[in-house]
Design a protein around this motif. Structure first.
Motif, PDB file in Angstrom:
ATOM      1  N   GLN A 245      82.809   9.987  57.809  1.00  0.00           N
ATOM      2  CA  GLN A 245      82.589  10.965  58.875  1.00  0.00           C
ATOM      3  C   GLN A 245      83.398  12.235  58.609  1.00  0.00           C
ATOM      4  OE1 GLN A 245      83.591   9.557  62.765  1.00  0.00           O
ATOM      5  NE2 GLN A 245      82.663  11.324  63.788  1.00  0.00           N
ATOM      6  N   HIS A 246      84.612  12.080  58.108  1.00  0.00           N
ATOM      7  CA  HIS A 246      85.425  13.245  57.779  1.00  0.00           C
ATOM      8  C   HIS A 246      84.869  13.994  56.574  1.00  0.00           C
ATOM      9  CE1 HIS A 246      88.566  12.757  60.707  1.00  0.00           C
ATOM     10  NE2 HIS A 246      88.749  11.492  60.357  1.00  0.00           N
ATOM     11  N   SER A 247      84.142  13.312  55.716  1.00  0.00           N
ATOM     12  CA  SER A 247      83.545  13.928  54.531  1.00  0.00           C
ATOM     13  C   SER A 247      82.116  14.386  54.774  1.00  0.00           C
ATOM     14  CB  SER A 247      83.538  12.929  53.367  1.00  0.00           C
ATOM     15  OG  SER A 247      84.825  12.463  53.100  1.00  0.00           O
ATOM     16  N   SER A 248      81.672  14.407  56.016  1.00  0.00           N
ATOM     17  CA  SER A 248      80.263  14.700  56.300  1.00  0.00           C
ATOM     18  C   SER A 248      79.847  16.098  55.835  1.00  0.00           C
ATOM     19  CB  SER A 248      79.968  14.529  57.789  1.00  0.00           C
ATOM     20  OG  SER A 248      80.725  15.447  58.555  1.00  0.00           O
TER      21      SER A 248
ATOM     22  N   GLN B  71      76.467  19.218  52.124  1.00  0.00           N
ATOM     23  CA  GLN B  71      76.326  20.227  51.077  1.00  0.00           C
ATOM     24  C   GLN B  71      75.697  19.640  49.824  1.00  0.00           C
ATOM     25  OE1 GLN B  71      80.236  21.766  50.453  1.00  0.00           O
ATOM     26  NE2 GLN B  71      80.184  23.092  52.264  1.00  0.00           N
ATOM     27  N   ARG B  72      76.142  18.449  49.429  1.00  0.00           N
ATOM     28  CA  ARG B  72      75.617  17.820  48.206  1.00  0.00           C
ATOM     29  C   ARG B  72      74.151  17.441  48.361  1.00  0.00           C
ATOM     30  NH1 ARG B  72      80.686  13.856  46.584  1.00  0.00           N
ATOM     31  NH2 ARG B  72      82.115  15.530  46.012  1.00  0.00           N
ATOM     32  N   VAL B  73      73.781  16.899  49.523  1.00  0.00           N
ATOM     33  CA  VAL B  73      72.384  16.515  49.752  1.00  0.00           C
ATOM     34  C   VAL B  73      71.496  17.752  49.782  1.00  0.00           C
ATOM     35  CG1 VAL B  73      70.798  15.508  51.442  1.00  0.00           C
ATOM     36  CG2 VAL B  73      72.939  14.347  50.909  1.00  0.00           C
ATOM     37  N   ASN B  74      71.920  18.801  50.473  1.00  0.00           N
ATOM     38  CA  ASN B  74      71.117  20.017  50.535  1.00  0.00           C
ATOM     39  C   ASN B  74      71.033  20.710  49.183  1.00  0.00           C
ATOM     40  OD1 ASN B  74      70.361  19.785  53.223  1.00  0.00           O
ATOM     41  ND2 ASN B  74      72.237  20.757  53.936  1.00  0.00           N
ATOM     42  N   ARG B  75      72.100  20.624  48.384  1.00  0.00           N
ATOM     43  CA  ARG B  75      72.049  21.166  47.027  1.00  0.00           C
ATOM     44  C   ARG B  75      71.023  20.388  46.200  1.00  0.00           C
ATOM     45  NH1 ARG B  75      77.075  20.100  44.440  1.00  0.00           N
ATOM     46  NH2 ARG B  75      77.956  21.256  46.159  1.00  0.00           N
ATOM     47  N   PHE B  76      70.948  19.069  46.404  1.00  0.00           N
ATOM     48  CA  PHE B  76      69.973  18.249  45.696  1.00  0.00           C
ATOM     49  C   PHE B  76      68.554  18.673  46.060  1.00  0.00           C
ATOM     50  CE2 PHE B  76      67.163  14.522  45.912  1.00  0.00           C
ATOM     51  CZ  PHE B  76      67.085  14.219  44.561  1.00  0.00           C
ATOM     52  N   PHE B  77      68.299  18.890  47.358  1.00  0.00           N
ATOM     53  CA  PHE B  77      66.959  19.286  47.787  1.00  0.00           C
ATOM     54  C   PHE B  77      66.648  20.733  47.443  1.00  0.00           C
ATOM     55  CE2 PHE B  77      67.228  15.721  50.960  1.00  0.00           C
ATOM     56  CZ  PHE B  77      66.175  15.003  50.437  1.00  0.00           C
ATOM     57  N   GLY B  78      67.665  21.565  47.359  1.00  0.00           N
ATOM     58  CA  GLY B  78      67.438  22.975  47.065  1.00  0.00           C
ATOM     59  C   GLY B  78      67.223  23.829  48.300  1.00  0.00           C
ATOM     60  N   TRP B  79      67.344  23.261  49.465  1.00  0.00           N
ATOM     61  CA  TRP B  79      67.236  24.000  50.726  1.00  0.00           C
ATOM     62  C   TRP B  79      67.942  23.198  51.813  1.00  0.00           C
ATOM     63  CZ3 TRP B  79      63.883  22.330  54.875  1.00  0.00           C
ATOM     64  CH2 TRP B  79      63.153  21.178  54.586  1.00  0.00           C
ATOM     65  N   SER B  80      68.140  23.789  52.958  1.00  0.00           N
ATOM     66  CA  SER B  80      68.869  23.112  54.044  1.00  0.00           C
ATOM     67  C   SER B  80      67.956  22.107  54.742  1.00  0.00           C
ATOM     68  CB  SER B  80      69.401  24.126  55.053  1.00  0.00           C
ATOM     69  OG  SER B  80      70.386  24.917  54.461  1.00  0.00           O
TER      70      SER B  80
ATOM     71  N   ARG C  57      72.512  17.239  59.875  1.00  0.00           N
ATOM     72  CA  ARG C  57      73.594  16.384  60.370  1.00  0.00           C
ATOM     73  C   ARG C  57      73.446  14.976  59.829  1.00  0.00           C
ATOM     74  NH1 ARG C  57      71.920  13.303  64.944  1.00  0.00           N
ATOM     75  NH2 ARG C  57      73.964  12.983  65.765  1.00  0.00           N
ATOM     76  N   LEU C  58      74.544  14.234  59.918  1.00  0.00           N
ATOM     77  CA  LEU C  58      74.574  12.835  59.492  1.00  0.00           C
ATOM     78  C   LEU C  58      74.723  11.942  60.718  1.00  0.00           C
ATOM     79  CD1 LEU C  58      77.031  12.809  56.453  1.00  0.00           C
ATOM     80  CD2 LEU C  58      74.553  12.767  56.400  1.00  0.00           C
ATOM     81  N   ALA C  59      74.086  10.795  60.660  1.00  0.00           N
ATOM     82  CA  ALA C  59      74.285   9.749  61.657  1.00  0.00           C
ATOM     83  C   ALA C  59      74.702   8.505  60.888  1.00  0.00           C
ATOM     84  CB  ALA C  59      73.005   9.500  62.444  1.00  0.00           C
TER      85      ALA C  59
END
Length: 159
Positions: free
Chosen positions: A84-87, A92-101, A105-107
């Motif tokens: 949760q603290h690293s969310s 950022q890493r997931v959106n960088r993988f997809f190439g867009w936002s 949020r994370l659940a």
């Protein structure tokens, strides 16, 4: 009698691609790479204690831009607070993988991870037993080959 045509074998991944794509699509994943490459995307430390479950996309509102999705992660209990603290980093890493936002949020869902534990790496054979096996390989002239065969023989005898 006519000759049969050439046999073209297809990889299993090609044959099952549609099956897996449908299963991942039901969980909201546009592509299965987020699940299969989770360790490379999130990092080894985070991936060791979490796995993506699904992506929840909000209903589109006509005339409004598409809202980002919520990525639902299954997390081992004690690591939930750390993740949760690293969310922000994970997003950022997931959106960088997809190439867009794509993810806003994370659940987190605390539960045991579904993947199986990997067996521990085997330890190297005992040097004394390797030397003992190497003595019986005097007919082998190549040093590297003799050493490799000695390690193999000692490993077989150990098991």
């Amino acid at each position: 009698m006519a000759k049969p045509g050439p046999i073209s074998a297809k990889p299993l991944s090609v044959l099952l691609s549609d099956v897996f794509s449908d299963a991942y699509a039901k969980q909201g994943f546009a592509a299965r790479e987020l699940v299969t490459r989770w360790a490379a995307i999130a990092g080894a430390e985070i991936a060791a204690h979490s796995e993506p479950l699904k992506m929840q996309w909000p209903r589109p509102v006509e005339g409004q831009p598409q809202e980002p999705a919520t990525l639902v992660l299954r997390v081992e209990g004690p690591m939930a607070l750390e993740i949760q603290h690293s969310s922000d980093v994970i997003l950022q890493r997931v959106n960088r993988f997809f190439g867009w936002s794509a993810v806003g949020r994370l659940a987190l869902r605390q539960a045991p991870l579904s993947r199986r534990e990997r067996p521990p790496p085997r330890r190297a054979p005992d040097p004394k037993s390797v030397a003992k096996v190497a003595e019986t390989l005097s007919a082998v002239e190549d040093e590297d080959l003799r050493a490799a065969l000695a390690r193999l023989g000692a490993s077989i005898k150990r098991n």
